[in-house]
Write an enzyme that holds these catalytic residues in place. Structure first.
Site, PDB file in Angstrom:
ATOM      1  N   GLY A   9       0.727  -1.071  -0.019  1.00  0.00           N
ATOM      2  CA  GLY A   9       0.160   0.101   0.130  1.00  0.00           C
ATOM      3  C   GLY A   9       0.801   1.194  -0.037  1.00  0.00           C
ATOM      4  N   GLY A  42      -0.558   4.597  -0.185  1.00  0.00           N
ATOM      5  CA  GLY A  42      -1.449   5.560   0.060  1.00  0.00           C
ATOM      6  C   GLY A  42      -0.655   6.496   1.198  1.00  0.00           C
ATOM      7  CG  LEU A  43      -1.801  10.475   2.459  1.00  0.00           C
ATOM      8  CD1 LEU A  43      -3.113  11.399   3.185  1.00  0.00           C
ATOM      9  CD2 LEU A  43      -0.804  11.198   1.938  1.00  0.00           C
ATOM     10  CB  ALA A  44      -0.669   4.557   6.184  1.00  0.00           C
ATOM     11  NE  ARG A  83     -16.174  13.301   9.439  1.00  0.00           N
ATOM     12  CZ  ARG A  83     -15.216  13.003   8.851  1.00  0.00           C
ATOM     13  NH1 ARG A  83     -15.015  11.773   8.447  1.00  0.00           N
ATOM     14  NH2 ARG A  83     -14.625  13.979   8.294  1.00  0.00           N
ATOM     15  CG  HIS A 114     -16.116   8.993   4.928  1.00  0.00           C
ATOM     16  ND1 HIS A 114     -15.910   9.400   3.711  1.00  0.00           N
ATOM     17  CD2 HIS A 114     -15.445   9.588   5.814  1.00  0.00           C
ATOM     18  CE1 HIS A 114     -14.986  10.271   3.833  1.00  0.00           C
ATOM     19  NE2 HIS A 114     -14.652  10.422   5.053  1.00  0.00           N
ATOM     20  NE  ARG A 148     -11.377   8.887   9.921  1.00  0.00           N
ATOM     21  CZ  ARG A 148     -11.727   9.959   8.941  1.00  0.00           C
ATOM     22  NH1 ARG A 148     -11.186  11.102   9.196  1.00  0.00           N
ATOM     23  NH2 ARG A 148     -12.361   9.975   7.905  1.00  0.00           N
ATOM     24  CG  LEU A 168      -6.310  13.122   5.655  1.00  0.00           C
ATOM     25  CD1 LEU A 168      -5.867  14.508   4.620  1.00  0.00           C
ATOM     26  CD2 LEU A 168      -5.866  11.985   4.456  1.00  0.00           C
TER      27      LEU A 168
HETATM   28  C1  LIG Z   1     -14.049  11.163  -0.173  1.00  0.00           C
HETATM   29  C2  LIG Z   1     -13.085  11.177   1.033  1.00  0.00           C
HETATM   30  C3  LIG Z   1     -12.618  12.205   1.739  1.00  0.00           C
HETATM   31  C4  LIG Z   1     -11.885  12.219   2.826  1.00  0.00           C
HETATM   32  N1  LIG Z   1     -11.381  13.205   3.434  1.00  0.00           N
HETATM   33  C5  LIG Z   1     -10.643  13.192   4.510  1.00  0.00           C
HETATM   34  C6  LIG Z   1     -10.017  14.433   5.161  1.00  0.00           C
HETATM   35  O1  LIG Z   1     -10.443  15.676   4.700  1.00  0.00           O
HETATM   36  N2  LIG Z   1      -9.318  14.271   6.154  1.00  0.00           N
HETATM   37  C7  LIG Z   1      -9.135  13.191   6.664  1.00  0.00           C
HETATM   38  O2  LIG Z   1      -8.232  13.088   7.709  1.00  0.00           O
HETATM   39  N3  LIG Z   1      -9.416  12.171   6.188  1.00  0.00           N
HETATM   40  C8  LIG Z   1     -10.291  11.996   4.816  1.00  0.00           C
HETATM   41  N4  LIG Z   1     -10.826  11.024   4.505  1.00  0.00           N
HETATM   42  C9  LIG Z   1     -10.113   9.546   5.104  1.00  0.00           C
HETATM   43  C10 LIG Z   1      -8.738   9.226   4.461  1.00  0.00           C
HETATM   44  O3  LIG Z   1      -8.616   9.777   3.031  1.00  0.00           O
HETATM   45  C11 LIG Z   1      -8.420   7.872   4.638  1.00  0.00           C
HETATM   46  O4  LIG Z   1      -8.517   7.125   5.693  1.00  0.00           O
HETATM   47  C12 LIG Z   1      -6.674   7.619   4.159  1.00  0.00           C
HETATM   48  O5  LIG Z   1      -6.518   8.432   3.040  1.00  0.00           O
HETATM   49  C13 LIG Z   1      -6.302   5.886   4.134  1.00  0.00           C
HETATM   50  O6  LIG Z   1      -4.900   6.374   3.884  1.00  0.00           O
HETATM   51  P1  LIG Z   1      -4.277   4.944   3.727  1.00  0.00           P
HETATM   52  O7  LIG Z   1      -2.857   5.258   3.475  1.00  0.00           O
HETATM   53  O8  LIG Z   1      -4.428   4.068   5.168  1.00  0.00           O
HETATM   54  O9  LIG Z   1      -4.882   3.934   2.604  1.00  0.00           O
HETATM   55  P2  LIG Z   1      -5.338   4.436   1.139  1.00  0.00           P
HETATM   56  O10 LIG Z   1      -5.181   5.613   0.546  1.00  0.00           O
HETATM   57  O11 LIG Z   1      -6.691   3.558   0.722  1.00  0.00           O
HETATM   58  O12 LIG Z   1      -4.162   3.489   0.416  1.00  0.00           O
HETATM   59  C14 LIG Z   1      -4.329   2.202   0.312  1.00  0.00           C
HETATM   60  C15 LIG Z   1      -3.123   1.542  -0.464  1.00  0.00           C
HETATM   61  O13 LIG Z   1      -3.113   0.148  -0.484  1.00  0.00           O
HETATM   62  C16 LIG Z   1      -2.920  -0.426  -1.521  1.00  0.00           C
HETATM   63  N5  LIG Z   1      -3.380  -1.800  -1.509  1.00  0.00           N
HETATM   64  C17 LIG Z   1      -4.558  -2.042  -1.236  1.00  0.00           C
HETATM   65  N6  LIG Z   1      -4.852  -3.559  -1.128  1.00  0.00           N
HETATM   66  C18 LIG Z   1      -3.431  -4.005  -1.627  1.00  0.00           C
HETATM   67  C19 LIG Z   1      -3.126  -5.254  -2.071  1.00  0.00           C
HETATM   68  N7  LIG Z   1      -4.113  -6.396  -1.679  1.00  0.00           N
HETATM   69  N8  LIG Z   1      -2.086  -5.384  -2.658  1.00  0.00           N
HETATM   70  C20 LIG Z   1      -1.373  -4.330  -2.819  1.00  0.00           C
HETATM   71  N9  LIG Z   1      -1.596  -3.087  -2.601  1.00  0.00           N
HETATM   72  C21 LIG Z   1      -2.927  -2.822  -1.928  1.00  0.00           C
HETATM   73  C22 LIG Z   1      -3.586   0.510  -2.638  1.00  0.00           C
HETATM   74  O14 LIG Z   1      -3.158   0.315  -3.749  1.00  0.00           O
HETATM   75  C23 LIG Z   1      -3.283   2.072  -1.961  1.00  0.00           C
HETATM   76  O15 LIG Z   1      -1.853   2.128  -2.393  1.00  0.00           O
HETATM   77  C24 LIG Z   1     -11.458  10.889   3.316  1.00  0.00           C
HETATM   78  C25 LIG Z   1     -11.722   9.514   2.571  1.00  0.00           C
HETATM   79  C26 LIG Z   1     -12.582   9.881   1.639  1.00  0.00           C
HETATM   80  C27 LIG Z   1     -13.244   8.579   0.943  1.00  0.00           C
END
Ligand SMILES: Cc1cc2nc3c(=O)[nH]c(=O)nc-3n(C[C@H](O)[C@H](O)[C@H](O)COP(=O)(O)OP(=O)(O)OC[C@H]3O[C@@H](n4cnc5c(N)ncnc54)[C@H](O)[C@@H]3O)c2cc1C
Length: 665
Positions: A40, A42-44, A337, A429, A463, A469
């Site tokens: 993954g 994403g931001l994490a 929320r 969400h 949350r 984020l």
């Molecule tokens: C519309 C919307 C608006 C939001 N606005 C806010 C906000 O303003 N402030 C806030 O704090 N939060 C907000 N959130 C929540 C926040 O965006 C998410 O909780 C956060 O971005 C999740 O980040 P993450 O890195 O954990 O996961 P993600 O960003 O979901 O990343 C997941 C990663 O894992 C990878 N992945 C998944 N499964 C697999 C697999 N089996 N094999 C290989 N790769 C895989 C994907 O490709 C991706 O790279 C919002 C959410 C939504 C839906």
């Protein structure tokens, strides 16, 4: 196994600092000998990959999109919290900690949340240094706005694109390491199993989504940062590809799954328009800074609106019910929320809904437009009684603050929200539940970590906005890089991990067998057919409010649906090619298992708290009724079938916060 959360001793405010001072370190030369897999980006996962590589580890990063830039994190709109107190409005690390624990309805771990509040301030500095263009005020200083459940302004934002800008920051930090050869990036690869060797996570099995090739990858530790699982509900605000597969495979290999039923249902989303829909769109919570939520006060007006005989702008002020301001005067439209969502449902269930299906309320900017317009007219020395001028000036301010969100609404709903109130309704969400982790972010499998939304996180039963984020970046930039070293310091002499072992063989065969079964099934129904059915069960029986009868039915119905899926799903195409339907089938198969555990968890939790509302446990005025007996994290151990999962409890101790009624009045 007894759950050990490994919370350090000592006063709450010193725990993290003291712990870091004493943690085992890996020297820079030895870091070069250690491989880490991050699933993954994403931001994490992106922030973790960049930081671990910067520290010197060899990182292999995986994502299923064609670029880390397309992770679901990019969708985040409203902002990111930090206890900087730039507004001088009384914020502090303690207050952010307190708001988060209370916001989560006293179902999160004190030590983790305090650490989160502490490092929140570093995140902003880190991102500014990367060039993230946070909004600034007139004097050039970083600006803030408010989000639900708090009485201060601590949310940093970049218009309505905060996630995108933060992700670009993390992505550029990653790219620097990709160029240095410290991160090997596997785009369009999906992790389909974790490999455990001698009780430790030592690798993964991944499928190249373009060619279908099944690959073995080894490492000394594996980090799951694969996001949340809200798409189990089919309709949600998540990206279409978001799924539970990586977290679920980790669970099946021994990682406990925590609080699966804690789901966030966001109050401000565009309402469902019909059965053809596959996605819901969020209208950022930031809109609740200026938008006022209401429904008609009279049933006949609501009916007339639904029949198209009346427009919202024709309803007089005294005939409107600003129900959040009425019920929660202290927090008003900025209640958390879960509270706002339930209040919207309550009004709509009582017949006051304003769209055709009766499942929508208004979010209205008319007052804000006039307020800002008058202020601007004053500032510019113009006539504050000129209503056309005031409206024009006010709209300019609203456009500057929320322009892209208004544009998005107009494009999807075909209505101009500057002229008529937006229609909104709650939608799935975020998932507070996820893989159980200790203070080090390690799961119950040694060497297997979880970060960001994939872990059960710091948010308890609900949350607060702008905190996901914060948590994802805290985990990736500031927590994991320290804690993983403590574990890896034992691995400096291990040498490269071979993939030529029975454990990798078994895991690969497991993945191949499942794929073959899916492509050769030749059933009669599409993957979406089953996914939609699952979503309906989840929404109707495990959604915004739940009861014992419905949950029992859900458990049976999901188990039956899973059986039908494996008998009758049709997956076109081949295994050894680009096959989106096949990828989707695997993900839905996992949702069908998770869904049952979700319902089982919700059934066992005989209380209402945050995003978990059990109808049997509510106060006289319909608020959530928590029960002391359930002051624990439920952590489920996999035992073959979701129905056989075994419950472990991590008791939650509150030494620094008084647990009391969660009131926003
Ligand atoms: C519309 C919307 C608006 C939001 N606005 C806010 C906000 O303003 N402030 C806030 O704090 N939060 C907000 N959130 C929540 C926040 O965006 C998410 O909780 C956060 O971005 C999740 O980040 P993450 O890195 O954990 O996961 P993600 O960003 O979901 O990343 C997941 C990663 O894992 C990878 N992945 C998944 N499964 C697999 C697999 N089996 N094999 C290989 N790769 C895989 C994907 O490709 C991706 O790279 C919002 C959410 C939504 C839906």
């Amino acid at each position: 196994m007894t759950l050990n959360s490994k919370i350090p001793q000592g006063p709450l405010k010193d725990k993290w600092t003291t712990y870091k001072d004493k943690i085992n370190l890996v020297n820079p030369a030895n870091k070069r000998l250690i491989d880490i897999i991050v699933v993954g980006t994403g931001l994490a996962g992106g922030s973790a990959s960049a930081t671990l590589a910067e520290l010197g580890y060899n990182v292999k990063a995986f994502c299923f999109q064609d670029s880390p830039r397309r992770a679901h994190s990019i969708a985040a709109q409203g902002g990111i919290n930090a206890a900087k107190n730039y507004q001088g409005d009384g914020d502090s690390v303690y207050r952010l900690f307190y708001d988060t624990v209370k916001g989560g309805d006293y179902r999160s771990r004190e030590a983790n949340v305090h650490r989160l509040a502490e490092v929140s301030v570093n995140i902003i500095d880190q991102c500014v240094a990367q060039g993230v263009p946070f909004a600034r005020d007139y004097g050039g200083l970083l600006d803030n706005r408010s989000f639900g459940g708090v009485l201060v302004s601590r949310t940093f934002y970049a218009k309505g694109q905060t996630g995108q800008q933060l992700l670009l920051g993390a992505y550029s930090a990653m790219n620097r390491q990709i160029a240095r050869g410290k991160i090997k990036m596997y785009n369009r690869h999906e992790m389909l199993d974790v490999v455990i060797v001698d009780g430790k996570a030592r690798g993964i099995i991944a499928r190249n989504l373009v060619t279908g090739e099944i690959q073995r990858h080894s490492a000394h530790a594996v980090v799951i940062a694969s996001g949340g699982y809200g798409n189990a509900f089919y309709l949600s605000t998540y990206a279409m590809g978001s799924n539970v597969t990586a977290a679920w495979k980790a669970h099946k290999r021994g990682a406990y799954f925590a609080n699966p039923c804690f789901t966030q249902i966001h109050p401000t989303c565009m309402p469902v328009s019909g059965d053809h829909q596959s996605k819901l769109t969020l209208m950022s919570e930031s809109l609740r800074n200026d938008g006022r939520i209401w429904v008609p006060a009279k049933l006949e007006d609501a009916q007339a609106i639904r029949d198209g005989k009346l427009k919202p702008t024709q309803i007089k002020e005294e005939d409107r019910d600003y129900y959040l301001e009425r019920r929660y005067p202290a927090f008003g439209n900025l209640v958390p929320r879960d509270v706002a969502s339930r209040a919207a449902k309550e009004r709509c269930d009582a017949g006051f809904g304003v769209n055709q299906t009766g499942e929508a309320v208004y979010l209205d900017f008319a007052h804000a437009i006039v307020r800002y317009g008058k202020e601007q007219a004053l500032v510019k020395g113009l006539d504050t009684n000129d209503s056309a001028l005031v409206e024009k000036l006010g709209k300019q301010i609203i456009k500057a603050k929320y322009g892209n969100l208004f544009q998005m609404y107009e494009k999807i709903m075909d209505e101009n929200p500057y002229e008529t109130p937006m229609m909104i309704y709650p939608a799935v969400h975020y998932t507070m539940g996820g893989v159980w982790v200790d203070y080090n972010l390690m799961t119950t499998v040694p060497g297997l970590y979880a970060a960001g939304e994939a872990n059960f996180s710091d948010h308890g039963a609900n949350r607060l906005g702008a905190s996901a984020l914060m948590q994802g970046l805290a985990d990736g930039y500031f927590v994991l890089p320290y804690t993983i070293g403590d574990y890896l310091s034992d691995d400096i002499r291990t040498g490269p991990i071979s993939t030529d072992t029975p454990e990798f063989e078994e895991a690969e065969n497991n993945v191949r067998g499942r794929i073959e079964k899916l492509v050769n099934n030749n059933g009669s129904y599409s993957v979406d057919y089953f996914h939609k059915k699952l979503g309906k069960i989840m929404w109707n029986k495990c959604g915004m409010s739940r009861n014992e009868k419905g949950l029992k039915e859900a458990i049976e119905e999901i188990a039956q649906l899973r059986e039908e899926f494996w008998k009758d799903v049709y997956v076109p195409g081949e295994a050894n090619e680009y096959n989106e339907e096949l990828a989707k089938a695997g993900r839905v198969a996992d949702f069908l298992e998770l869904g049952e555990l979700f319902a089982k968890d919700a059934l066992h939790r005989e209380e209402s708290c945050g995003g978990h509302f059990r109808e049997e446990y509510q106060t006289e005025d319909g608020e959530a009724k928590r029960r002391k007996e359930f002051q624990y994290v439920s952590a489920w151990e996999y035992k073959g079938e979701p129905k056989d999962a075994v419950l472990h409890k991590e008791e939650l101790v509150y030494d620094n916060i008084e647990v009391k009624e969660r009131s926003y009045k």
